[in-house]
Write an enzyme that holds these catalytic residues in place. Structure first.
Site, PDB file in Angstrom:
ATOM      1  N   MET A  14       1.048  -1.677   0.314  1.00  0.00           N
ATOM      2  CA  MET A  14       0.001   0.296  -0.268  1.00  0.00           C
ATOM      3  C   MET A  14       1.144   1.263  -0.283  1.00  0.00           C
ATOM      4  O   MET A  14       0.527   2.658  -0.871  1.00  0.00           O
ATOM      5  CB  MET A  14      -0.575   0.080   1.123  1.00  0.00           C
ATOM      6  CG  MET A  14      -1.796  -1.078   1.360  1.00  0.00           C
ATOM      7  SD  MET A  14      -3.173  -0.543   0.045  1.00  0.00           S
ATOM      8  CE  MET A  14      -4.447   0.927   0.724  1.00  0.00           C
ATOM      9  N   THR A  35      13.800  -1.216   5.843  1.00  0.00           N
ATOM     10  CA  THR A  35      14.678  -2.300   5.147  1.00  0.00           C
ATOM     11  C   THR A  35      15.120  -1.234   3.809  1.00  0.00           C
ATOM     12  O   THR A  35      14.296  -0.648   2.824  1.00  0.00           O
ATOM     13  CB  THR A  35      14.369  -3.879   4.343  1.00  0.00           C
ATOM     14  OG1 THR A  35      13.876  -4.538   5.417  1.00  0.00           O
ATOM     15  CG2 THR A  35      15.205  -4.623   3.941  1.00  0.00           C
ATOM     16  N   SER A 128      -8.802   3.726   1.354  1.00  0.00           N
ATOM     17  CA  SER A 128      -9.803   2.431   0.835  1.00  0.00           C
ATOM     18  C   SER A 128      -9.549   1.659  -0.515  1.00  0.00           C
ATOM     19  O   SER A 128      -9.097   3.647  -1.058  1.00  0.00           O
ATOM     20  CB  SER A 128     -10.717   1.971   1.374  1.00  0.00           C
ATOM     21  OG  SER A 128     -11.882   0.763   0.974  1.00  0.00           O
ATOM     22  N   LYS A 182     -13.298   4.563   8.398  1.00  0.00           N
ATOM     23  CA  LYS A 182     -13.007   3.597   7.419  1.00  0.00           C
ATOM     24  C   LYS A 182     -12.997   1.943   8.129  1.00  0.00           C
ATOM     25  O   LYS A 182     -13.479   1.282   7.553  1.00  0.00           O
ATOM     26  CB  LYS A 182     -11.155   4.114   7.332  1.00  0.00           C
ATOM     27  CG  LYS A 182     -10.558   2.553   7.255  1.00  0.00           C
ATOM     28  CD  LYS A 182     -11.337   2.491   5.244  1.00  0.00           C
ATOM     29  CE  LYS A 182     -10.180   1.477   4.329  1.00  0.00           C
ATOM     30  NZ  LYS A 182     -10.262  -0.161   5.572  1.00  0.00           N
ATOM     31  N   HIS A 185     -17.083   1.568   7.323  1.00  0.00           N
ATOM     32  CA  HIS A 185     -16.405   0.977   5.783  1.00  0.00           C
ATOM     33  C   HIS A 185     -16.368  -0.652   5.499  1.00  0.00           C
ATOM     34  O   HIS A 185     -16.877  -1.094   4.726  1.00  0.00           O
ATOM     35  CB  HIS A 185     -15.563   1.721   4.887  1.00  0.00           C
ATOM     36  CG  HIS A 185     -15.513   1.060   3.735  1.00  0.00           C
ATOM     37  ND1 HIS A 185     -14.310   0.508   3.731  1.00  0.00           N
ATOM     38  CD2 HIS A 185     -15.558   2.265   2.700  1.00  0.00           C
ATOM     39  CE1 HIS A 185     -14.084  -0.002   2.611  1.00  0.00           C
ATOM     40  NE2 HIS A 185     -14.584   0.409   2.135  1.00  0.00           N
ATOM     41  N   ASN A 186     -15.394  -0.821   6.564  1.00  0.00           N
ATOM     42  CA  ASN A 186     -15.409  -2.188   6.194  1.00  0.00           C
ATOM     43  C   ASN A 186     -16.349  -2.830   7.128  1.00  0.00           C
ATOM     44  O   ASN A 186     -16.551  -3.971   6.450  1.00  0.00           O
ATOM     45  CB  ASN A 186     -13.265  -2.346   7.010  1.00  0.00           C
ATOM     46  CG  ASN A 186     -12.600  -2.334   6.664  1.00  0.00           C
ATOM     47  OD1 ASN A 186     -12.633  -0.826   5.626  1.00  0.00           O
ATOM     48  ND2 ASN A 186     -11.478  -2.776   6.446  1.00  0.00           N
ATOM     49  N   GLU A 189     -18.418  -3.482   3.741  1.00  0.00           N
ATOM     50  CA  GLU A 189     -18.109  -4.072   3.477  1.00  0.00           C
ATOM     51  C   GLU A 189     -18.104  -5.990   3.240  1.00  0.00           C
ATOM     52  O   GLU A 189     -17.924  -6.834   2.672  1.00  0.00           O
ATOM     53  CB  GLU A 189     -15.902  -4.005   2.667  1.00  0.00           C
ATOM     54  CG  GLU A 189     -14.944  -5.278   2.381  1.00  0.00           C
ATOM     55  CD  GLU A 189     -13.354  -4.009   2.999  1.00  0.00           C
ATOM     56  OE1 GLU A 189     -13.477  -3.186   2.696  1.00  0.00           O
ATOM     57  OE2 GLU A 189     -12.706  -5.152   2.977  1.00  0.00           O
ATOM     58  N   LYS A 260      -8.013  -9.020   9.439  1.00  0.00           N
ATOM     59  CA  LYS A 260      -7.217  -8.614   9.670  1.00  0.00           C
ATOM     60  C   LYS A 260      -7.812  -7.830  11.006  1.00  0.00           C
ATOM     61  O   LYS A 260      -6.866  -7.098  11.870  1.00  0.00           O
ATOM     62  CB  LYS A 260      -6.429  -7.659   8.508  1.00  0.00           C
ATOM     63  CG  LYS A 260      -5.841  -7.830   7.601  1.00  0.00           C
ATOM     64  CD  LYS A 260      -4.896  -6.795   7.193  1.00  0.00           C
ATOM     65  CE  LYS A 260      -4.148  -7.624   6.037  1.00  0.00           C
ATOM     66  NZ  LYS A 260      -4.341  -6.956   4.585  1.00  0.00           N
ATOM     67  N   ARG A 442     -37.300  -9.852  33.050  1.00  0.00           N
ATOM     68  CA  ARG A 442     -36.290  -9.302  33.384  1.00  0.00           C
ATOM     69  C   ARG A 442     -37.111  -8.768  35.266  1.00  0.00           C
ATOM     70  O   ARG A 442     -35.938  -8.854  36.534  1.00  0.00           O
ATOM     71  CB  ARG A 442     -35.108  -8.602  33.039  1.00  0.00           C
ATOM     72  CG  ARG A 442     -34.609  -8.240  31.966  1.00  0.00           C
ATOM     73  CD  ARG A 442     -34.444  -7.270  31.297  1.00  0.00           C
ATOM     74  NE  ARG A 442     -33.654  -6.185  31.862  1.00  0.00           N
ATOM     75  CZ  ARG A 442     -33.828  -5.135  32.328  1.00  0.00           C
ATOM     76  NH1 ARG A 442     -35.138  -4.295  32.170  1.00  0.00           N
ATOM     77  NH2 ARG A 442     -32.434  -4.994  33.003  1.00  0.00           N
TER      78      ARG A 442
END
Ligand code: 6PG
Length: 466
Positions: A14, A35, A128, A182, A185-186, A189, A260, A442
């Site tokens: 990304m 690296t 995204s 975001k 959003h996921n 998704e 993730k 209850r």
């Protein structure tokens, strides 16, 4: 040497794509990766863009190569690596240098980092669109101080996807607001993907379609009301063949989904907010269930394989209608959750702007979002299902969704997200629900008290209290 306008740290998939996008839009950018070889390879592969890219090999050189006040995008894995990078950078930076975390951070972490930053500028931006989006135009959801956003808005809007001429890059609010949006959003998704997978299961196991035929169905739907990135890629996935064996790729992919965590965060946060997103929760649970392959094998041996042919009990058009209704319900849940968070966290999350920022570049982009933006502009507090355009769409399609869920249940085809979406719809159209029984229970075991329909006040008890 002239200094770069912006820096990017972390040249993973990304990060590299975003850095190339920035250079491609005419900005000079300095890059750094832990690296060094990765940095060198990135510069070497940049071709015509390389004259806009300054590749640096130490953090000090990276910082020194940036024009002041600096702006640095972090594209490192979410979690501890972000804190470590901020800790490593801060001593090298001036107080007015801006750090931008563009990873998939948990918005609680972004809230904390914003508060730890104090007066030092810090933004958390949700990006995204996967690798292609990052390279050619992502959807960007910003959070942090507005003046910090304004400092880099020209870069972010330049690199963002465009819907007509509007850039899909918007400031959502303070601190973690961008990463919160975001995350939702996921969540959407996950639910959207799960519903598509469920319908794929019906096409495959209930109707016996092969992959090529399934791809054609998705392609046809992609020309209508369901037109969206996710339906489009589902067609491409269904038609693809493995280059080694020539077999359909779908048939060799293990049926255990990874994650993730962003969808899970949405479900967890929804519970904290008391904002119901059951289709999203069902989608997260379905991924977890998918991972339990060994257990599922034991279950199949014990109870017999569930999916049975539908024998004409459903049509492909009904499946399309079910997905249309399901999609509206997923988004309705997501927007209600955003609205609840806006109230509880003291944000002023711009619901219509959120629909607009998702119209291009992001994974959940879909033709429906234009109408959603309009519906949310007209009545931002209303559940999307009750706006006239989506109410009409639900009236036209919910019976098909009901048929699909019912027939799937009768034939042992698991459709958890569609079922849950339908139950949400039915709950939301039922004025006299069943929680009176819960309140009675209850009160019976815990004297928790209830309200009465026939009297004002609260804290009433049933006769069992005596
Ligand atoms: C996007 C995606 C992207 C990524 C996530 C979700 O908007 O570009 O959501 O952020 O795909 O990592 O992935 P998981 O399915 O692994 O949770």
């Amino acid at each position: 040497m002239s200094k770069s306008e912006i820096g990017l740290l972390g040249l993973g998939t990304m990060g590299a794509a975003l850095a190339s996008n920035i250079a491609d839009n005419g900005f000079d950018i300095a890059v750094f990766n832990r690296t060094t070889q990765v940095t060198r390879d990135f510069k070497a592969a940049a071709g015509a863009l390389s004259n806009r890219i300054t590749a640096t090999e130490t953090l000090a050189d990276f910082v020194a190569s940036l024009a002041s006040p600096r702006a640095i995008i972090l594209m490192v894995p979410a979690g501890d690596p972000v804190d470590s990078q901020i800790a490593a950078l801060r001593p090298l930076l001036d107080d007015d240098d801006l750090i931008i975390d563009a990873g998939n951070a948990n918005f609680h972490d972004t809230n904390r980092r914003a508060s730890e930053a104090g007066d030092k500028p810090f933004l958390g931006i949700g990006v995204s669109g996967g690798e292609e989006g990052a390279r050619f135009g992502p959807s960007i959801m910003g959070g942090g101080k507005k003046q910090s956003w304004d400092r880099v808005a020209h870069v972010l809007t330049a690199i963002a996807a465009k819907h007509d001429d509007t850039a899909c890059a918007t400031w959502m609010g303070e601190a973690g607001a961008g990463h919160f949006v975001k995350a939702v959003h996921n969540g959407i998704e996950y639910a959207d993907m799960q519903m598509i997978a469920e319908v794929y299961g019906i096409l495959r196991d209930g109707m016996g379609l092969d992959n090529a035929a399934i791809a054609k169905v998705f392609d046809r739907w992609n020309a209508g009301a369901l037109s969206s990135y996710l339906i489009g890629i589902s067609a491409r996935v269904a038609e693809a063949r493995d280059s080694d064996t020539g077999n359909p790729v779908l048939d060799i992919i293990v049926d255990a989904a990874g994650q993730k965590g962003t969808g899970r965060w949405t479900a967890i946060e929804a519970q904290h907010l008391g904002a119901p997103v059951p289709a999203i929760e069902a989608a997260v649970a379905a991924r977890n269930l998918s991972a339990a392959r060994d257990l599922r094998r034991i279950g199949e041996d014990m109870f017999g394989a569930a999916p049975r042919a539908l024998d004409g009990a459903l049509t492909i058009d009904q499946l399309e209608q079910a997905l249309i209704a399901g999609k509206i319900i997923c988004y309705a849940q997501g927007f209600q959750m955003i609205s609840a968070a806006s109230d509880q966290f003291g944000w002023d999350l711009p619901l219509p702007e959120i629909a607009k920022v998702w119209r291009a570049g992001c994974i959940i982009r879909s033709v429906m979002l234009d109408d959603m933006a309009t519906a949310l502009t007209d009545a931002p507090d209303k559940n999307l299902m009750f706006s006239s355009i989506f109410a009409d769409a639900l009236k036209a399609n919910h019976e098909a969704m009901r048929q699909v869920v019912a027939q799937a249940a009768m034939h042992g085809l698991a459709v958890p997200a569609l079922s849950s979406g339908l139950a949400y719809f039915d709950s939301m159209r039922t004025h006299r629900g069943t929680a009176n029984m819960l309140q009675g229970q209850r009160d019976y075991f815990g004297r928790h008290g209830f309200e009465r329909l026939d009297r004002e006040g609260r804290g009433f008890h049933g006769p069992w209290a005596d």
